[in-house]
Design an enzyme around this catalytic site. Structure first.
Site, PDB file in Angstrom:
ATOM      1  N   ASP A 209       0.871  -1.179   0.000  1.00 46.92           N
ATOM      2  CA  ASP A 209       0.000   0.000   0.000  1.00 46.92           C
ATOM      3  C   ASP A 209       0.903   1.223   0.000  1.00 46.92           C
ATOM      4  OD1 ASP A 209      -1.595   2.179   0.601  1.00 46.92           O
ATOM      5  OD2 ASP A 209      -2.647   1.232   2.259  1.00 46.92           O
ATOM      6  N   LYS A 235      -3.364  12.062  -3.329  1.00 42.94           N
ATOM      7  CA  LYS A 235      -2.348  12.213  -2.293  1.00 42.94           C
ATOM      8  C   LYS A 235      -0.982  12.610  -2.875  1.00 42.94           C
ATOM      9  CE  LYS A 235      -4.520   8.897   0.869  1.00 42.94           C
ATOM     10  NZ  LYS A 235      -5.020   9.852   1.889  1.00 42.94           N
TER      11      LYS A 235
END
Length: 426
Positions: A209, A235
């Site tokens: 991740d 992000k």
């Protein structure tokens, strides 16, 4: 485009702030200090302009049309796939799947990998510090197929217990390891390459991740030798609603589609359907072709600055923030650096992170975050979608300040001054 870097100076980062108009606004009459970058980053002007430019001048559905606009939009979309491939150094574009973000990437993998490779009694390994998006999809898979979820414990120094990890690998029928590269709460950067090597020694593939790490650390999926890697556009200074799942082709070829519909098919009859080749068999329906192009613009923007330079600058900011926060009375900081003596900054500099979670004794984290907001300081409060980790820490939630290259030491000073002002209220 950003101005050229001036070696030995933060001048270029100060100039880059001009690319982010939102950073000049005020909140409640105070200059905005945006320290919630782990939740989402602000967008440079070039990304926003890329979105409007495509909608105004190139908007057409991709892959299906023979007309000029469709061909142009298709070229932008597939060029974006190549940009992503180069950014993480994947072997080929067929290994780059566009999704809505890290959460959908992991759900896609949980369904398709689970269908292809998992059987009753098998086990999936996650860690104590995972985000809910890297826990819940695997729990759903376990419920659906009769698997077991095993958890790598965390040590008191806020790092994962690698000896326990190896025991889980050796004692279990493990089908997949799913682990965060960087904790969204603690800022811990896990030794992913070492963990991948351990897992591969037992023939177990690994999902990384990368939602938190990709904006801060240069990523090379071939050097890491990870089997899957997921990250989100929003992000890393790109738009919302676009993300990436990288997967080694030898796994993706054997996995069934996640969703059915247009684009992911080769031939459809009422009797039988055959599926498209990679990566399209995992991209049902009209893709976010505007988002993919804007993501590529964001990645180019970051590449032009230089992730190594960004990492060094954020490293310096993280050290300064930790030092300043340590001067606040009754503060408790959660993260690997807080487990070592403060005089060892140089020795333990690798522990520094752009993510700092803390609590002030006697002040609820929600109250602190609310009052900081009134002083123009944007931080995140709560469990940060990591409730099992909060249980391990023995708290309901924390205040989290997360940094970006566009933040400054002056903003950190403003955070510290605001916390002290709130303390006076209590």
């Amino acid at each position: 485009m950003p101005l050229p870097c001036m070696e030995g100076s933060i001048y270029h980062f100060i100039m880059n702030r001009n690319d982010f108009p939102i950073l000049s606004r005020t909140v409640y009459g105070k200059p905005l200090v945006y320290l919630d970058n782990a939740a989402t980053t602000q967008k440079p002007r070039c990304v926003v302009e890329a979105i409007s430019e495509e909608y105004y001048n190139v908007n057409a559905n991709v892959h299906r049309g023979v007309h000029f606009l469709s061909q142009q939009a298709t070229d932008l979309h597939e060029s974006a796939r190549e940009t992503v491939r180069a950014f993480i150094n994947a072997r080929k574009t067929e290994e780059i799947i566009f999704t809505r973000g890290t959460t959908e990437s992991i759900n896609l993998l949980a369904f398709s990998f689970g269908e292809a490779f998992c059987h009753e009694g098998d086990e999936i390994i996650v860690s104590t510090m995972e985000h809910h998006s890297n826990i819940v999809p695997w729990q759903m898979l376990c419920e659906r197929k009769g698997l077991k979820l095993r958890v790598i414990p965390m040590k008191d120094d806020y790092t994962l217990d690698l000896e326990a990890f190896e025991r889980l690998l050796s004692e279990s029928s493990v089908r997949l390891v799913c682990v965060t590269h960087m904790s969204n709460v603690l800022g811990t950067v896990n030794p992913i390459k070492e963990m991948i090597e351990k897992a591969h020694a037992y023939g177990v593939p690994v999902l990384v991740d990368g939602a938190q790490s990709t904006p801060h650390i240069p990523i090379d999926v071939q050097a890491l030798d990870c089997d899957f890697f997921a990250f989100s556009g929003h992000k890393i200074y790109g738009p919302t609603g676009i993300g990436v799942l990288y997967g080694k082709a030898e796994y993706l070829e054997r996995m069934p589609p996640y969703q059915g519909g247009g684009e992911m098919i080769n031939k459809v009859t009422f009797e039988h359907t055959t599926y498209n080749s990679l990566p399209y068999k995992f991209e049902a329906g009209t893709p976010d072709y505007v988002g993919s192009h804007a993501l590529a613009v964001a990645l180019d923007y970051i590449s032009n600055i230089g992730l190594e330079k960004i990492q060094a600058h954020e490293h310096e900011l993280g050290q300064y923030a930790y030092q300043q926060l340590c001067q606040i009375a009754n503060i408790e900081i959660y993260g690997p650096l807080s487990a070592v003596h403060s005089s060892l900054f140089t020795l333990h500099s690798s522990l520094l992170s752009p993510v700092l979670s803390f609590n002030i004794r006697g002040i609820h984290h929600f109250d602190l975050g609310t009052l900081l907001d009134r002083l123009g300081i944007a931080v995140r409060t709560g469990h940060h979608c990591a409730e099992p980790l909060m249980h391990r820490l023995g708290v309901e939630g924390t205040v989290r300040a997360s940094l970006s290259f566009y933040n400054t030491k002056e903003e950190i000073d403003s955070l510290v001054a605001a916390i002290r002002r709130v303390q006076q209220m209590f």
